[in-house]
Design a protein around this motif. Sequence first.
Motif, short mmCIF file in Angstrom:
data_model
loop_
_atom_site.label_atom_id
_atom_site.label_comp_id
_atom_site.label_asym_id
_atom_site.label_seq_id
_atom_site.Cartn_x
_atom_site.Cartn_y
_atom_site.Cartn_z
N VAL A 1 0.84 -1.20 0.00
CA VAL A 1 0.00 0.00 0.00
C VAL A 1 0.87 1.25 0.00
CG1 VAL A 1 -1.64 1.36 1.36
CG2 VAL A 1 -1.98 -1.11 1.09
N LEU A 2 1.89 1.27 0.84
CA LEU A 2 2.78 2.44 0.92
C LEU A 2 3.53 2.67 -0.39
CD1 LEU A 2 4.42 2.30 4.48
CD2 LEU A 2 2.68 3.89 3.64
N LYS A 3 3.91 1.59 -1.06
CA LYS A 3 4.65 1.74 -2.31
C LYS A 3 3.73 2.13 -3.47
CE LYS A 3 8.38 -1.42 -1.06
NZ LYS A 3 9.09 -2.70 -1.32
N LYS A 4 2.51 1.61 -3.44
CA LYS A 4 1.56 1.90 -4.52
C LYS A 4 1.00 3.31 -4.42
CE LYS A 4 -2.81 0.24 -6.49
NZ LYS A 4 -3.91 -0.75 -6.36
N GLU A 5 0.63 3.72 -3.21
CA GLU A 5 0.02 5.03 -3.00
C GLU A 5 1.11 6.05 -2.65
OE1 GLU A 5 -3.09 5.22 -3.72
OE2 GLU A 5 -3.45 3.06 -3.79
N LYS A 6 1.43 6.91 -3.55
CA LYS A 6 2.51 7.89 -3.34
C LYS A 6 2.01 9.07 -2.52
CE LYS A 6 5.41 5.41 -5.70
NZ LYS A 6 6.49 4.68 -5.01
N ILE A 7 1.63 8.78 -1.29
CA ILE A 7 1.11 9.81 -0.37
C ILE A 7 2.21 10.16 0.62
CG2 ILE A 7 -0.62 10.29 1.41
CD1 ILE A 7 -2.48 8.36 0.02
N PHE A 8 2.28 11.45 0.96
CA PHE A 8 3.28 11.91 1.92
C PHE A 8 2.61 12.67 3.05
CE2 PHE A 8 5.62 11.26 -2.00
CZ PHE A 8 6.79 10.66 -1.57
N PHE A 9 3.33 12.86 4.13
CA PHE A 9 2.84 13.63 5.27
C PHE A 9 2.90 15.11 4.89
CE2 PHE A 9 4.16 9.59 7.04
CZ PHE A 9 3.12 9.29 7.90
N ASP A 10 1.79 15.79 5.08
CA ASP A 10 1.58 17.13 4.53
C ASP A 10 2.33 18.20 5.30
OD1 ASP A 10 0.21 19.68 3.78
OD2 ASP A 10 -1.05 18.31 2.63
N MET A 11 3.11 19.00 4.58
CA MET A 11 3.92 20.05 5.20
C MET A 11 3.09 21.23 5.67
SD MET A 11 6.80 18.70 5.29
CE MET A 11 7.58 20.14 6.02
N ASP A 12 1.86 21.37 5.19
CA ASP A 12 1.00 22.46 5.66
C ASP A 12 0.60 22.28 7.12
OD1 ASP A 12 1.10 23.69 3.22
OD2 ASP A 12 -0.86 22.97 2.54
N LEU A 13 0.82 21.06 7.64
CA LEU A 13 0.49 20.77 9.04
C LEU A 13 1.75 20.70 9.90
CD1 LEU A 13 -2.22 18.11 8.23
CD2 LEU A 13 -2.65 20.29 9.35
N LEU A 14 2.82 21.27 9.39
CA LEU A 14 4.12 21.22 10.07
C LEU A 14 4.06 21.70 11.51
CD1 LEU A 14 7.25 20.82 9.85
CD2 LEU A 14 7.38 23.19 9.10
N ASN A 15 3.44 22.87 11.73
CA ASN A 15 3.41 23.48 13.06
C ASN A 15 2.05 23.33 13.75
OD1 ASN A 15 6.11 24.51 12.90
ND2 ASN A 15 5.34 26.09 11.53
N ILE A 16 1.17 22.58 13.14
CA ILE A 16 -0.20 22.45 13.66
C ILE A 16 -0.43 21.06 14.25
CG2 ILE A 16 -2.65 22.63 13.08
CD1 ILE A 16 -1.78 24.33 10.66
N GLY A 17 0.13 20.05 13.59
CA GLY A 17 -0.13 18.67 13.98
C GLY A 17 -1.27 18.09 13.16
N GLY A 18 -1.38 16.79 13.16
CA GLY A 18 -2.44 16.13 12.40
C GLY A 18 -1.99 15.59 11.05
N SER A 19 -0.68 15.66 10.75
CA SER A 19 -0.22 15.15 9.45
C SER A 19 -0.42 13.65 9.34
CB SER A 19 1.25 15.51 9.21
OG SER A 19 2.11 14.91 10.16
N ASP A 20 -0.33 12.93 10.47
CA ASP A 20 -0.59 11.49 10.42
C ASP A 20 -2.08 11.21 10.24
OD1 ASP A 20 -1.03 12.50 12.97
OD2 ASP A 20 -0.12 10.81 14.02
N GLN A 21 -2.92 12.03 10.87
CA GLN A 21 -4.36 11.87 10.70
C GLN A 21 -4.75 12.06 9.23
OE1 GLN A 21 -6.75 14.42 13.19
NE2 GLN A 21 -8.65 13.86 12.18
N LEU A 22 -4.22 13.10 8.61
CA LEU A 22 -4.50 13.36 7.20
C LEU A 22 -3.97 12.25 6.30
CD1 LEU A 22 -5.42 15.14 4.85
CD2 LEU A 22 -3.30 16.45 5.08
N PHE A 23 -2.76 11.78 6.57
CA PHE A 23 -2.12 10.74 5.79
C PHE A 23 -3.00 9.49 5.72
CE2 PHE A 23 0.73 7.07 5.38
CZ PHE A 23 1.57 7.45 4.35
N PHE A 24 -3.45 9.02 6.89
CA PHE A 24 -4.24 7.79 6.93
C PHE A 24 -5.70 8.02 6.53
CE2 PHE A 24 -0.59 6.67 9.60
CZ PHE A 24 -0.22 5.48 8.98
#
Length: 290
Positions: free
Chosen positions: A157-180
């Motif tokens: 799944v990780l190799k097929k879906e080229k999704i990354f942790f979003d830098m817009d949430l750098l200082n806010i948190g929640g990048s893992d929530q958005l990712f999944f």
Amino acid sequence: MINILLCTSGNLKNLRRCVFSISKINYKKKINLILINNSKNTLVKNILTNTKFKKNFNIFYKNEKKGGIPNARNASINLSRKLKSDYTCFFDDDCIIPKNWLTQMIKIKDLKLAKIITGPQVPLSNNIYEKVIARNEKHMSEVKWAATNNVFISSQVLKKEKIFFDMDLLNIGGSDQLFFLKLSKKYKILWNEDAKVYEMSQNIRKNFMWFFYRNIRFGSSSFIIYRKNYNLYLSIIICCVKSLKELLVSIISLVNIFNFKYSILKSIQYITRSIATFFSIFGFVVKEYK
């Protein structure tokens, strides 16, 4: 073969206990432990050197100079995608992982019910603020997102879906929530109550203001997260419904008269999240991540 992804901001005491617990995991096949150092602390690598790993461990270390959790997480999945593995695990560096954690995850995986499995992070301390915030879901229920403190995911799944942790949430948190949350559109995420990890306590979390701002920050990231998944109007509707639901939960929480302090804090948790979620529609964001 399993990949284990671990990012650290340089807390040596917690990291040492975390890495030690990982070294004791029961698993006979190969394990690739990938540690991303997102700090200037040069002693981080020594923890890997001084930990006695089983023969089935391969150790990978990288110093990520770009600050922020999303950068570290992206560095870990970039390296992970280059390695051969069947499944990938995400942990936070303030977690202690039981020896049987992988066994519990593989039990669910063998049922072929989901490509992504997550579970609880249980506070080790008696700190009531951490206990109130701890996430609880029904065993084997389908959830919409996972946190990087406890995840078992198909490497395919990780190799097929080229999704990354979003830098817009750098200082806010929640990048893992958005990712999944993005992955949940295509893949079922199951909650495995039997695969617990244990969270080490931090002094900063022992006061009410940390608890208060943590919940405000959690709510304030809502609109950004939903806007990146859905159109503008649907994002507004979801935030309004979420805000109303959390307001109702805050009222219902007061019914628990047997644990008055816990019920009051639970009510505060949801009413602050409710308010922050609603005002996130209008651009309210707390840019502080602790």
